[in-house]
Design an enzyme around this catalytic site. Sequence first.
Site, mmCIF file in Angstrom:
data_model
loop_
_atom_site.group_PDB
_atom_site.id
_atom_site.type_symbol
_atom_site.label_atom_id
_atom_site.label_comp_id
_atom_site.label_asym_id
_atom_site.label_seq_id
_atom_site.Cartn_x
_atom_site.Cartn_y
_atom_site.Cartn_z
ATOM 1 N N TYR A 255 8.019 7.447 7.422
ATOM 2 C CA TYR A 255 7.108 8.560 7.179
ATOM 3 C C TYR A 255 7.065 9.757 8.268
ATOM 4 O O TYR A 255 6.841 10.569 8.411
ATOM 5 C CB TYR A 255 5.936 8.291 6.965
ATOM 6 C CG TYR A 255 5.395 7.473 5.696
ATOM 7 C CD1 TYR A 255 6.495 7.588 4.639
ATOM 8 C CD2 TYR A 255 4.083 6.915 5.406
ATOM 9 C CE1 TYR A 255 6.406 6.867 3.555
ATOM 10 C CE2 TYR A 255 3.903 6.316 3.977
ATOM 11 C CZ TYR A 255 4.711 6.528 3.136
ATOM 12 O OH TYR A 255 4.534 5.620 1.987
ATOM 13 N N ASP B 231 2.076 1.027 2.389
ATOM 14 C CA ASP B 231 1.273 2.069 1.658
ATOM 15 C C ASP B 231 1.156 1.584 0.193
ATOM 16 O O ASP B 231 0.094 1.424 -0.633
ATOM 17 C CB ASP B 231 2.082 3.263 1.635
ATOM 18 C CG ASP B 231 1.358 4.404 1.114
ATOM 19 O OD1 ASP B 231 0.324 4.368 0.813
ATOM 20 O OD2 ASP B 231 1.906 5.442 1.343
ATOM 21 N N ASP C 81 10.620 -5.874 -2.946
ATOM 22 C CA ASP C 81 10.653 -5.749 -4.365
ATOM 23 C C ASP C 81 10.062 -6.995 -4.920
ATOM 24 O O ASP C 81 9.207 -7.175 -5.990
ATOM 25 C CB ASP C 81 11.947 -5.505 -4.930
ATOM 26 C CG ASP C 81 13.198 -6.293 -3.980
ATOM 27 O OD1 ASP C 81 12.603 -6.848 -3.131
ATOM 28 O OD2 ASP C 81 14.232 -5.808 -4.470
ATOM 29 N N LYS D 45 12.937 -5.368 3.864
ATOM 30 C CA LYS D 45 14.237 -5.476 3.101
ATOM 31 C C LYS D 45 15.262 -5.453 3.915
ATOM 32 O O LYS D 45 16.348 -4.553 4.020
ATOM 33 C CB LYS D 45 13.972 -3.815 2.320
ATOM 34 C CG LYS D 45 15.039 -3.634 1.335
ATOM 35 C CD LYS D 45 14.512 -4.167 -0.062
ATOM 36 C CE LYS D 45 15.569 -4.017 -1.116
ATOM 37 N NZ LYS D 45 15.708 -4.961 -2.076
ATOM 38 N N ASP E 239 -2.018 -0.397 -2.022
ATOM 39 C CA ASP E 239 -2.647 0.196 -3.390
ATOM 40 C C ASP E 239 -2.715 -0.624 -4.535
ATOM 41 O O ASP E 239 -3.373 -0.887 -5.371
ATOM 42 C CB ASP E 239 -1.989 1.518 -3.434
ATOM 43 C CG ASP E 239 -2.913 2.656 -2.897
ATOM 44 O OD1 ASP E 239 -3.389 2.312 -1.739
ATOM 45 O OD2 ASP E 239 -2.754 3.800 -3.433
#
Length: 365
Positions: free
Chosen positions: A143, A255, A231, A193, A259
């Site tokens: 980000y 993030d 994943d 990852k 959620d």
Amino acid sequence: MAHKIAVLAGDGIGPEVMESALAVLSRALGSESDQFQFEAALVGGAAIDATGSPLPAETLKLCEQSDAILFGSVGGPKWESLPHEKQPERGALLPLRKHFSLFANLRPVRLYPELAASSPLKAERIAAGVDMLIVRELTGGIYFGQPKGRSGDGADEKGFDTMVYHRFEVERITKLALEAAALRKQRITSIDKANVLTTMVLWREVVSQMVAEYNQSGASASIALDHMYVDNAAMQVILNPARFDVLLCGNMFGDIISDEASVLGGSLGMLASASLSSSGSFGLYEPSGGTAPDIAGKGIANPIAQILSAALMLRYSFERDDLARRIETAVGRAISAGARTGDIAQAGEQSISTKEMTESIIQNL
Ligand code: NAD
């Protein structure tokens, strides 16, 4: 010297649930109340109406002079047509996060067994319980990495972002996850990852190294660590939430996973959060939800997220895990005793007001 707390209630249900949190804090602190000094200031839409700015200079000054910020929530339809940078969230909350270098976001997700029917998961998936803490890095990663932008024309036009993590950024968030895990079930799952992203190879190395060093340092708790690709983590959070204690994530993965996990608790009105700074124990504590304009002013908002945010403040800014646990236990007891605001009441269950829920929690302290 007394601990100083800036109280920024904000808009919508913010002032209603803040009143509840302050009442619970006052009772929980009891004879120690004089060691905590609370001072209120305007923020968000309320501050725009009074001063023209969503984050007035006096409010920022109070925050700078304080040891923690207890934040409600900001925004609402009244201010939505203002230019972006003048809107309550963009003009107040984001600058506060930046100003105080709040590099870590902690979000506990807990499903109280009595509220299982409010969870979107089938009963058998949550039978073993949901009690996890998501520790998300907040100021680094893709980000914020440079360069980012757009260039070129036609079919060659491209957009690009850069994922960067420095060793110090991974070290400081891992340190925080270790401290949090030591107070919980002593397990960290680091989400990455590393099979595809070089940044995440570094992430995995640093996390492994820090946990090994922590365990060799003679610390009272030994922390178990496992690594999980993001994943797979997205699946496991839904398939087997009970396997998680602390989830340690970079900015983007955190993030998404936070959620996803947040809905497991049943209602936004139950979800607290802490944003911690790189300088010592300073933090900003707020509910995960917004100002709920649809129910603001009706006295029916669920105050639990704000109350649990105050508990997190006692734990992380003032090292009062004992008081935090007292408040968390009282919330659990109130729920067990059948206290339900409208957002967590099932069909046929009677719902109570914000004040009645607050009273029930105070009685259970
Ligand atoms: P919201 O979280 O305010 O509301 C979403 C739904 O959840 C609503 O139905 C609301 O009634 C319910 N809800 C939320 N908190 C609740 C509580 N404590 N008790 C009972 N029900 C609760 O999200 P939204 O409607 O998208 O946003 C409303 C305003 O809040 C917007 O202006 C938005 O910008 C702002 N907002 C602020 C923050 C913040 O200050 N951190 C965060 C999110 C949204």
